[in-house]
Write an enzyme that holds these catalytic residues in place. Structure first.
Site, PDB file in Angstrom:
ATOM      1  N   ASP A 160      -0.357  -3.624   6.322  1.00  0.00           N
ATOM      2  CA  ASP A 160      -1.023  -3.108   7.521  1.00  0.00           C
ATOM      3  C   ASP A 160      -2.493  -3.530   7.586  1.00  0.00           C
ATOM      4  O   ASP A 160      -3.330  -2.820   8.130  1.00  0.00           O
ATOM      5  CB  ASP A 160      -0.942  -1.580   7.551  1.00  0.00           C
ATOM      6  N   HIS A 171       1.415   3.945   1.844  1.00  0.00           N
ATOM      7  CA  HIS A 171       1.972   4.721   2.955  1.00  0.00           C
ATOM      8  C   HIS A 171       3.498   4.783   2.900  1.00  0.00           C
ATOM      9  O   HIS A 171       4.162   3.811   2.545  1.00  0.00           O
ATOM     10  CB  HIS A 171       1.498   4.148   4.291  1.00  0.00           C
ATOM     11  N   HIS A 192       4.322  -4.446  10.680  1.00  0.00           N
ATOM     12  CA  HIS A 192       4.801  -3.809  11.916  1.00  0.00           C
ATOM     13  C   HIS A 192       4.930  -4.804  13.060  1.00  0.00           C
ATOM     14  O   HIS A 192       4.192  -5.785  13.124  1.00  0.00           O
ATOM     15  CB  HIS A 192       3.828  -2.697  12.370  1.00  0.00           C
ATOM     16  N   HIS A 235       0.843  -1.204   0.000  1.00  0.00           N
ATOM     17  CA  HIS A 235       0.000   0.000   0.000  1.00  0.00           C
ATOM     18  C   HIS A 235       0.872   1.246   0.000  1.00  0.00           C
ATOM     19  O   HIS A 235       2.088   1.158   0.144  1.00  0.00           O
ATOM     20  CB  HIS A 235      -1.006  -0.027   1.154  1.00  0.00           C
ATOM     21  N   HIS A 261      -7.631  -0.621   5.398  1.00  0.00           N
ATOM     22  CA  HIS A 261      -6.600   0.290   5.917  1.00  0.00           C
ATOM     23  C   HIS A 261      -6.414   1.430   4.920  1.00  0.00           C
ATOM     24  O   HIS A 261      -6.434   2.600   5.280  1.00  0.00           O
ATOM     25  CB  HIS A 261      -5.306  -0.486   6.137  1.00  0.00           C
ATOM     26  N   ASP A 273       5.853   4.735   5.020  1.00  0.00           N
ATOM     27  CA  ASP A 273       6.690   3.793   5.779  1.00  0.00           C
ATOM     28  C   ASP A 273       6.766   2.426   5.102  1.00  0.00           C
ATOM     29  O   ASP A 273       7.461   1.531   5.572  1.00  0.00           O
ATOM     30  CB  ASP A 273       6.214   3.670   7.243  1.00  0.00           C
ATOM     31  N   HIS A 274       6.071   2.273   3.947  1.00  0.00           N
ATOM     32  CA  HIS A 274       6.123   1.018   3.197  1.00  0.00           C
ATOM     33  C   HIS A 274       6.775   1.185   1.828  1.00  0.00           C
ATOM     34  O   HIS A 274       7.237   0.206   1.249  1.00  0.00           O
ATOM     35  CB  HIS A 274       4.715   0.428   3.048  1.00  0.00           C
TER      36      HIS A 274
HETATM   37 FE    FE Z   1       2.628   0.949   8.134  1.00  0.00          FE
HETATM   38 ZN    ZN Z   2      -0.026   1.788   6.461  1.00  0.00          ZN
END
Ligand code: FE
Ligand code: ZN
Length: 258
Positions: free
Chosen positions: A128, A55, A166, A53, A111, A57-58
């Site tokens: 996530d 985001h 995570h 996805h 999400h 942080d990915h």
């Molecule tokens: Fe994340």
């Molecule tokens: Zn995420």
């Protein structure tokens, strides 16, 4: 195949899956440096990147990684993932030759609206959407959508190794215990996770069978979970209403403890 959880940021995992020859794929490299260090340390060559996805942080490390080593980047169709050159869609079989791996793409909105999971090689890379003992927050989807997504993931074989985005397991455990305090499988999972974390090891992957027995978000039809949610979603509530009540309660629990 050799699986490695590479820690990134405070609590992300970048997943690395490599064959015996050292050819590897990475899932959700939010940061380039920790992945590069792991590849070097393990003597692996990066051959492809899979994204779940949009985001940061990915996907945040992708541009830097492919600038140094051009490899194909697979991701769902979403303009917010500009760094991808191969788009995947629900039901698609993703077959790579080096390393030789096959994944089924599963659309898991909730999400985010374009979130996908990759199931194959006995593993599930779910970003996530599903966490150990928890699930992702509903940023762009409804409880109905997230529940349908989790139902699809939960239908995979019990032995599937769940690879989440995570390390949230211990945090999630505290909430899960408030929902099903008498769940023995949950107690056993928490004991295992405490030991792993004390040893500095990831709590993942976890088998889907263990998650089905201990994760309240996969147990929306369990009598104890139904009873725990009776104040917000009593008799006559739909599964999605119960799921929505559970997710809202988790949001409040986090706000109260964080
Ligand atoms: Fe994340
Ligand atoms: Zn995420």
């Amino acid at each position: 195949m050799h699986l490695l959880a590479v820690p990134a940021f405070a609590d992300n995992y970048i997943w690395l899956l490599a064959d015996a020859a050292g050819d590897a794929i990475a899932v959700d490299p939010g940061q380039a440096a920790p992945l590069r260090a792991a590849l070097e340390r393990e003597g692996l060559r990066l051959r492809a990147i899979l994204l779940t996805h949009h985001h940061a942080d990915h996907i945040g490390g992708v541009a830097e990684l492919i600038a140094a080593t051009p490899v194909p980047v697979y991701a769902p169709a979403d303009a917010r993932i500009a760094c991808a050159d191969h788009r995947v869609a629900d039901g698609q079989m993703l077959t790579l030759s080096t390393p030789a791996v096959r994944f089924t793409v599963i659309a898991v909105p909730g999400h985010t609206r374009s979130h996908v999971a990759y199931a194959g090689e006995g593993l599930l890379f779910c970003g996530d959407t599903l966490f150990s003992l928890g699930c992702g927050r509903l940023f762009e989807g409804s409880p109905e959508q997230m529940l349908a997504s989790l139902d699809r993931l939960a239908a995979l074989p019990d032995a599937t190794g769940v690879c989440c985005g995570h390390e949230y397991t211990l945090d999630n455990a505290a909430f899960a215990q408030t929902i099903e305090p008498g769940n023995r499988a949950l107690e056993a999972r928490i004991a295992t996770v405490r030991r792993l974390r004390a040893e500095g090891r990831p709590s993942l992957p976890v088998s889907l069978g263990e998650e089905r027995a201990s994760n309240p978000f996969l147990r929306i039809d369990a009598p104890a979970v139904i009873a725990a949610l009776s104040a917000e979603a009593g008799a006559g509530a739909t599964r999605a209403e119960r799921f929505g009540a559970l997710r809202r309660r988790k949001d409040l629990f986090r706000a109260a403890t964080a």
